[in-house]
Design a protein around this motif. Structure first.
Motif, PDB file in Angstrom:
ATOM      1  N   GLU A 157       0.810  -1.218   0.000  1.00 25.12           N
ATOM      2  CA  GLU A 157       0.000   0.000   0.000  1.00 25.12           C
ATOM      3  C   GLU A 157       0.841   1.265   0.000  1.00 25.12           C
ATOM      4  OE1 GLU A 157      -2.718  -0.093   3.262  1.00 25.12           O
ATOM      5  OE2 GLU A 157      -3.717  -1.935   2.592  1.00 25.12           O
ATOM      6  N   HIS A 158       2.088   1.176   0.456  1.00 24.22           N
ATOM      7  CA  HIS A 158       2.928   2.368   0.593  1.00 24.22           C
ATOM      8  C   HIS A 158       4.333   2.030   0.101  1.00 24.22           C
ATOM      9  CE1 HIS A 158       4.214   6.068   3.071  1.00 24.22           C
ATOM     10  NE2 HIS A 158       5.304   5.628   2.454  1.00 24.22           N
ATOM     11  N   LEU A 159       4.838   2.809  -0.871  1.00 26.18           N
ATOM     12  CA  LEU A 159       6.200   2.632  -1.374  1.00 26.18           C
ATOM     13  C   LEU A 159       6.908   3.979  -1.367  1.00 26.18           C
ATOM     14  CD1 LEU A 159       8.471   1.015  -2.785  1.00 26.18           C
ATOM     15  CD2 LEU A 159       7.376   1.597  -4.976  1.00 26.18           C
ATOM     16  N   SER A 160       8.069   4.022  -0.678  1.00 24.49           N
ATOM     17  CA  SER A 160       8.919   5.222  -0.666  1.00 24.49           C
ATOM     18  C   SER A 160      10.314   4.822  -1.107  1.00 24.49           C
ATOM     19  CB  SER A 160       8.997   5.839   0.738  1.00 24.49           C
ATOM     20  OG  SER A 160       7.742   6.301   1.167  1.00 24.49           O
ATOM     21  N   PHE A 180       7.336  -4.731  -9.413  1.00 28.82           N
ATOM     22  CA  PHE A 180       6.572  -5.789  -8.737  1.00 28.82           C
ATOM     23  C   PHE A 180       5.889  -6.753  -9.729  1.00 28.82           C
ATOM     24  CE2 PHE A 180       6.390  -1.937  -6.048  1.00 28.82           C
ATOM     25  CZ  PHE A 180       7.194  -2.385  -5.024  1.00 28.82           C
ATOM     26  N   ASP A 181       6.566  -6.998 -10.836  1.00 26.97           N
ATOM     27  CA  ASP A 181       6.002  -7.885 -11.875  1.00 26.97           C
ATOM     28  C   ASP A 181       4.613  -7.433 -12.294  1.00 26.97           C
ATOM     29  OD1 ASP A 181       8.242  -9.442 -11.932  1.00 26.97           O
ATOM     30  OD2 ASP A 181       7.451 -11.000 -10.601  1.00 26.97           O
ATOM     31  N   GLY A 182       4.361  -6.134 -12.167  1.00 30.42           N
ATOM     32  CA  GLY A 182       3.057  -5.600 -12.536  1.00 30.42           C
ATOM     33  C   GLY A 182       1.964  -5.899 -11.533  1.00 30.42           C
ATOM     34  N   CYS A 183       2.342  -6.450 -10.365  1.00 30.22           N
ATOM     35  CA  CYS A 183       1.345  -6.848  -9.365  1.00 30.22           C
ATOM     36  C   CYS A 183       1.516  -6.028  -8.094  1.00 30.22           C
ATOM     37  CB  CYS A 183       1.460  -8.344  -9.059  1.00 30.22           C
ATOM     38  SG  CYS A 183       0.270  -8.926  -7.831  1.00 30.22           S
ATOM     39  N   ALA A 184       0.849  -4.873  -8.034  1.00 34.51           N
ATOM     40  CA  ALA A 184       0.776  -4.062  -6.816  1.00 34.51           C
ATOM     41  C   ALA A 184      -0.583  -3.371  -6.833  1.00 34.51           C
ATOM     42  CB  ALA A 184       1.912  -3.053  -6.765  1.00 34.51           C
ATOM     43  N   PRO A 185      -1.662  -4.139  -6.820  1.00 33.29           N
ATOM     44  CA  PRO A 185      -2.996  -3.582  -7.058  1.00 33.29           C
ATOM     45  C   PRO A 185      -3.515  -2.682  -5.944  1.00 33.29           C
ATOM     46  CG  PRO A 185      -3.166  -5.883  -6.364  1.00 33.29           C
ATOM     47  CD  PRO A 185      -1.702  -5.598  -6.553  1.00 33.29           C
ATOM     48  N   ARG A 186      -2.894  -2.713  -4.754  1.00 37.47           N
ATOM     49  CA  ARG A 186      -3.420  -1.955  -3.620  1.00 37.47           C
ATOM     50  C   ARG A 186      -2.566  -0.724  -3.288  1.00 37.47           C
ATOM     51  NH1 ARG A 186      -4.698  -6.109   1.168  1.00 37.47           N
ATOM     52  NH2 ARG A 186      -5.479  -4.140   2.047  1.00 37.47           N
ATOM     53  N   LEU A 187      -1.606  -0.396  -4.131  1.00 39.64           N
ATOM     54  CA  LEU A 187      -0.703   0.717  -3.846  1.00 39.64           C
ATOM     55  C   LEU A 187      -1.491   2.030  -3.750  1.00 39.64           C
ATOM     56  CD1 LEU A 187       2.270   1.526  -3.445  1.00 39.64           C
ATOM     57  CD2 LEU A 187       2.383   1.998  -5.902  1.00 39.64           C
ATOM     58  N   ARG A 188      -1.372   2.698  -2.591  1.00 41.93           N
ATOM     59  CA  ARG A 188      -2.104   3.942  -2.353  1.00 41.93           C
ATOM     60  C   ARG A 188      -1.183   5.144  -2.181  1.00 41.93           C
ATOM     61  NH1 ARG A 188      -4.848   4.716   2.029  1.00 41.93           N
ATOM     62  NH2 ARG A 188      -3.736   3.218   3.325  1.00 41.93           N
ATOM     63  N   THR A 204      -4.134   2.278 -10.198  1.00 44.39           N
ATOM     64  CA  THR A 204      -5.532   2.694 -10.186  1.00 44.39           C
ATOM     65  C   THR A 204      -6.048   3.023  -8.785  1.00 44.39           C
ATOM     66  OG1 THR A 204      -6.221   0.374 -10.090  1.00 44.39           O
ATOM     67  CG2 THR A 204      -6.048   1.389 -12.273  1.00 44.39           C
ATOM     68  N   GLU A 205      -5.385   2.537  -7.728  1.00 43.91           N
ATOM     69  CA  GLU A 205      -5.817   2.804  -6.361  1.00 43.91           C
ATOM     70  C   GLU A 205      -4.983   3.894  -5.685  1.00 43.91           C
ATOM     71  OE1 GLU A 205      -8.544   1.443  -4.943  1.00 43.91           O
ATOM     72  OE2 GLU A 205      -8.871   0.545  -6.923  1.00 43.91           O
ATOM     73  N   LEU A 206      -4.046   4.494  -6.409  1.00 42.73           N
ATOM     74  CA  LEU A 206      -3.148   5.483  -5.814  1.00 42.73           C
ATOM     75  C   LEU A 206      -3.924   6.737  -5.401  1.00 42.73           C
ATOM     76  CD1 LEU A 206      -0.014   5.640  -5.365  1.00 42.73           C
ATOM     77  CD2 LEU A 206       0.047   7.158  -7.347  1.00 42.73           C
ATOM     78  N   THR A 207      -3.733   7.168  -4.141  1.00 42.92           N
ATOM     79  CA  THR A 207      -4.387   8.378  -3.639  1.00 42.92           C
ATOM     80  C   THR A 207      -3.391   9.468  -3.266  1.00 42.92           C
ATOM     81  OG1 THR A 207      -4.411   7.499  -1.369  1.00 42.92           O
ATOM     82  CG2 THR A 207      -6.350   7.068  -2.741  1.00 42.92           C
ATOM     83  N   HIS A 208      -2.120   9.123  -3.014  1.00 39.06           N
ATOM     84  CA  HIS A 208      -1.105  10.107  -2.599  1.00 39.06           C
ATOM     85  C   HIS A 208       0.157   9.895  -3.438  1.00 39.06           C
ATOM     86  CE1 HIS A 208      -3.809   9.987   0.832  1.00 39.06           C
ATOM     87  NE2 HIS A 208      -3.259  11.095   1.310  1.00 39.06           N
ATOM     88  N   LEU A 209       0.622  10.948  -4.103  1.00 34.93           N
ATOM     89  CA  LEU A 209       1.830  10.868  -4.920  1.00 34.93           C
ATOM     90  C   LEU A 209       2.706  12.075  -4.626  1.00 34.93           C
ATOM     91  CD1 LEU A 209       3.606   9.767  -7.244  1.00 34.93           C
ATOM     92  CD2 LEU A 209       2.158  11.085  -8.829  1.00 34.93           C
ATOM     93  N   CYS A 210       3.990  11.818  -4.310  1.00 30.93           N
ATOM     94  CA  CYS A 210       4.978  12.880  -4.097  1.00 30.93           C
ATOM     95  C   CYS A 210       6.201  12.586  -4.949  1.00 30.93           C
ATOM     96  CB  CYS A 210       5.376  12.979  -2.619  1.00 30.93           C
ATOM     97  SG  CYS A 210       6.728  14.156  -2.302  1.00 30.93           S
ATOM     98  N   LEU A 211       6.557  13.516  -5.823  1.00 30.90           N
ATOM     99  CA  LEU A 211       7.779  13.428  -6.612  1.00 30.90           C
ATOM    100  C   LEU A 211       8.654  14.612  -6.225  1.00 30.90           C
ATOM    101  CD1 LEU A 211       6.318  12.612 -10.155  1.00 30.90           C
ATOM    102  CD2 LEU A 211       7.067  11.010  -8.394  1.00 30.90           C
ATOM    103  N   ARG A 234      -7.886   7.802  -9.022  1.00 28.06           N
ATOM    104  CA  ARG A 234      -8.323   8.051  -7.645  1.00 28.06           C
ATOM    105  C   ARG A 234      -7.395   8.990  -6.882  1.00 28.06           C
ATOM    106  NH1 ARG A 234     -12.230   4.226  -6.115  1.00 28.06           N
ATOM    107  NH2 ARG A 234     -12.436   2.490  -7.572  1.00 28.06           N
ATOM    108  N   LEU A 235      -6.437   9.583  -7.568  1.00 26.46           N
ATOM    109  CA  LEU A 235      -5.443  10.427  -6.903  1.00 26.46           C
ATOM    110  C   LEU A 235      -6.114  11.609  -6.211  1.00 26.46           C
ATOM    111  CD1 LEU A 235      -2.349  10.529  -6.572  1.00 26.46           C
ATOM    112  CD2 LEU A 235      -2.296  12.149  -8.473  1.00 26.46           C
ATOM    113  N   GLN A 236      -5.768  11.805  -4.913  1.00 30.08           N
ATOM    114  CA  GLN A 236      -6.354  12.881  -4.119  1.00 30.08           C
ATOM    115  C   GLN A 236      -5.329  13.942  -3.716  1.00 30.08           C
ATOM    116  OE1 GLN A 236      -8.357  11.222  -0.713  1.00 30.08           O
ATOM    117  NE2 GLN A 236      -9.455   9.704  -1.926  1.00 30.08           N
ATOM    118  N   ASN A 237      -4.076  13.547  -3.520  1.00 28.88           N
ATOM    119  CA  ASN A 237      -3.018  14.467  -3.091  1.00 28.88           C
ATOM    120  C   ASN A 237      -1.812  14.312  -4.010  1.00 28.88           C
ATOM    121  OD1 ASN A 237      -3.790  15.627  -0.146  1.00 28.88           O
ATOM    122  ND2 ASN A 237      -4.570  13.547  -0.365  1.00 28.88           N
TER     123      ASN A 237
END
Length: 526
Positions: A157-160, A180-188, A204-211, A234-237
């Motif tokens: 759900e969280h990758l930094s 992740f071999d294309g398999c990280a469906p819950r990353l938020r 598709t489930e990402l809600t927070h992105l910081c670059l 679904r990005l919110q922030n």
């Protein structure tokens, strides 16, 4: 004999502890108490964003209080799932006690085939809920980062991924890597610092992105970023800091596709050239009920403010606050459910006075902004008295203005210079020649004043405007630093209510919830 005595004492202690109120708490309550002991490890960036990372080492002393607490703490698998140092001898014990609970992993170095991180990902990758890389030594090879994230992560759900310095890093991969071999469906939550690539995954489930410190090759910007954002409905922030590229305006293709972000609530962009901000925003479809912060703009920022208006960023925003000091200009606009905050630092000329440089910059800004389509009805001015004359150009561009609030000390002369511009127009009763009154719809004036009589000042302003058919219905003034009673004076000759108020009523205007919640280092309190 000693063994029997110890056994008997243990039975006595257990019996006594069983009647202790703390021991009699339901296990669910004890679990909540223990979790507060864990605390949390905040993200390296955007502190305050969602996290489940607890500091497992903090729970160890709990197991040493008594046999009951030890048994109880060990039975809660989620208390043991935060792995902060995989080289620690206790890591294997934590893994056993975590059972099948989701894992939070903090790695201080890259994986290699024999490393603890690689072994953990091979055996428990499907359980990892949060994965944080903090890479701070030596050269970082991005291909190694990509390879280290080559395992399926169905629970992630969280990758930094944070690298302490961009300059130690070689060139980015030539294409966007699949993680992740294309398999990280819950990353938020995704946070990348000094990483010059974006994953090819559809988040598709990402809600927070910081670059942060994202340096895109000129042939990739802004197409790569737009392509990635297109897969985040679904990005919110969204936080973009130090976005850089050698691209310039003439090299940005006009036929790039757009990315729609219907769920976006907060957008923060800073330390980025105006041309890059404009090119990105030109290809984003944003909702109306969101807040935008653009900070650390340089001297060319005034043209971007105009471009923001043309892009619809200020649409529906009827309240405006203008603040300025020696170092920066702050423009904050808000509506019922949206807000925009722009922070600009005009270039300082070492030869010229800083105030003179800022005043010239402000005049350039008022010449092109606000744009005619903006309907500002309430203006708050938070500027030093010496700067107030520069607001006159702004007032002339706000024909729909109904309320004007000046939060710092001002006097009659300053107010008059703001509300009446010299030139063709009516003849002033105050002996100032022909003037043109601005803000024809102004109904309420609030201002801070110094010691001494101020009702005369207020009456002069009201009288002058009423004389030419532009009456002010209410004038409120307050003296800073003094407690003043609320009161209503007898009707003035111009039938305007002149009210002396507590200076606290001149405090900054209130903003919608979307502007003031979820604060972190890139989203300060408004």
């Amino acid at each position: 004999m000693d063994r029997d005595i110890c056994s008997a004492l243990s039975i006595v202690h257990t019996s006594l502890n069983a009647h202790c109120p703390v021991i009699q708490l339901p296990p669910e309550i004890s679990s909540i108490v223990f979790r507060h002991v864990l605390g949390s490890r905040e993200s390296m960036l955007c502190r305050g964003w969602p996290t489940s990372f607890g500091l497992t080492y903090a729970i160890v002393p709990i197991t040493e209080v008594c046999h009951h607490w030890r048994t109880l703490a060990i039975s809660f698998a989620s208390l043991w799932s935060g792995l902060d140092d995989l080289r620690h001898a206790a890591t294997s014990m934590f893994l056993r006690r975590s059972k099948n609970a989701p894992l939070q992993v903090y790695a201080h170095r890259l994986q290699d085939p024999e490393s603890e991180v690689a072994d953990l990902c091979r055996t428990h990758g499907s359980r990892i809920q949060e994965l944080r890389y903090m890479l701070s030594s030596g050269r970082v090879v991005h291909d190694e980062i990509v390879r280290s994230l080559g395992f399926p992560a169905p629970a992630l759900e969280h990758l930094s991924i944070c690298v302490d310095s961009y300059w130690n890093n070689p060139a980015a991969p030539t294409s966007s890597p699949m993680l992740f071999d294309g398999c990280a469906p819950r990353l938020r939550v995704l946070i990348l610092k000094s990483i010059p690539w974006l994953p090819a995954n559809q988040c598709t489930e990402l809600t927070h992105l910081c670059l942060c410190d994202y340096r895109a090759p000129p042939w990739h910007y802004p197409s790569d970023l737009i392509t990635f954002l297109s897969g985040c409905p679904r990005l919110q922030n969204l936080v973009l800091v130090q976005i850089s590229s050698d691209v310039d305006a003439i090299n940005i293709p006009l036929d790039l596709p757009t990315a729609s972000l219907p769920a976006l609530r907060r957008l923060s962009i800073g330390n980025t050239k105006a041309v890059l901000i404009k090119s990105l925003l030109s290809h984003l479809v944003l909702p109306q009920n969101m807040a935008t912060r653009i900070f650390s703009l340089e001297s060319d920022g005034y043209s971007l403010v105009r471009d923001l208006a043309h892009l619809g960023v200020f649409d529906g925003q009827t309240h405006l606050r203008v603040s300025a000091d020696e170092y920066k200009v702050l423009l904050t606009a808000s509506g019922a459910s949206s807000g925009t905050r722009v922070e600009i630092a005009p270039a300082r000329n070492p030869v010229e006075d800083s105030q003179q440089t800022r005043d010239i910059w402000l005049r350039k800004l008022w010449a092109i902004w606000p744009t005619p389509g903006m309907e500002i009805r309430e203006l708050w001015v938070d500027m030093h008295a010496a700067q107030l004359p520069e607001v006159r150009g702004l007032l002339a561009a706000l024909p729909a203005l109904e309320t004007l609030v000046i939060t710092q000390y001002s006097n009659n002369e300053m107010l008059y210079n703001m509300l009446a511009a010299e030139g063709e127009g009516v003849h002033s009763a105050c002996g100032r020649g022909r003037v043109k009154l601005v803000c024809p719809n102004l109904r309420t004036l609030k201002y801070a004043c110094g010691p001494g009589p101020s009702i005369d000042d207020a009456e002069i302003i009201a009288s002058e405007r009423a004389r030419w058919g532009l009456p002010v219905h209410q004038i409120a003034y307050g003296r800073s630093g003094m407690y003043l009673r609320d009161g209503r004076y007898s009707p003035t000759p111009v039938d305007a209510d002149v009210v002396e108020v507590d200076s606290g009523e001149l405090s900054p205007l209130k903003f919608p919830e979307v502007c003031v919640t979820g604060t972190h280092e890139y989203w300060p309190a408004w």
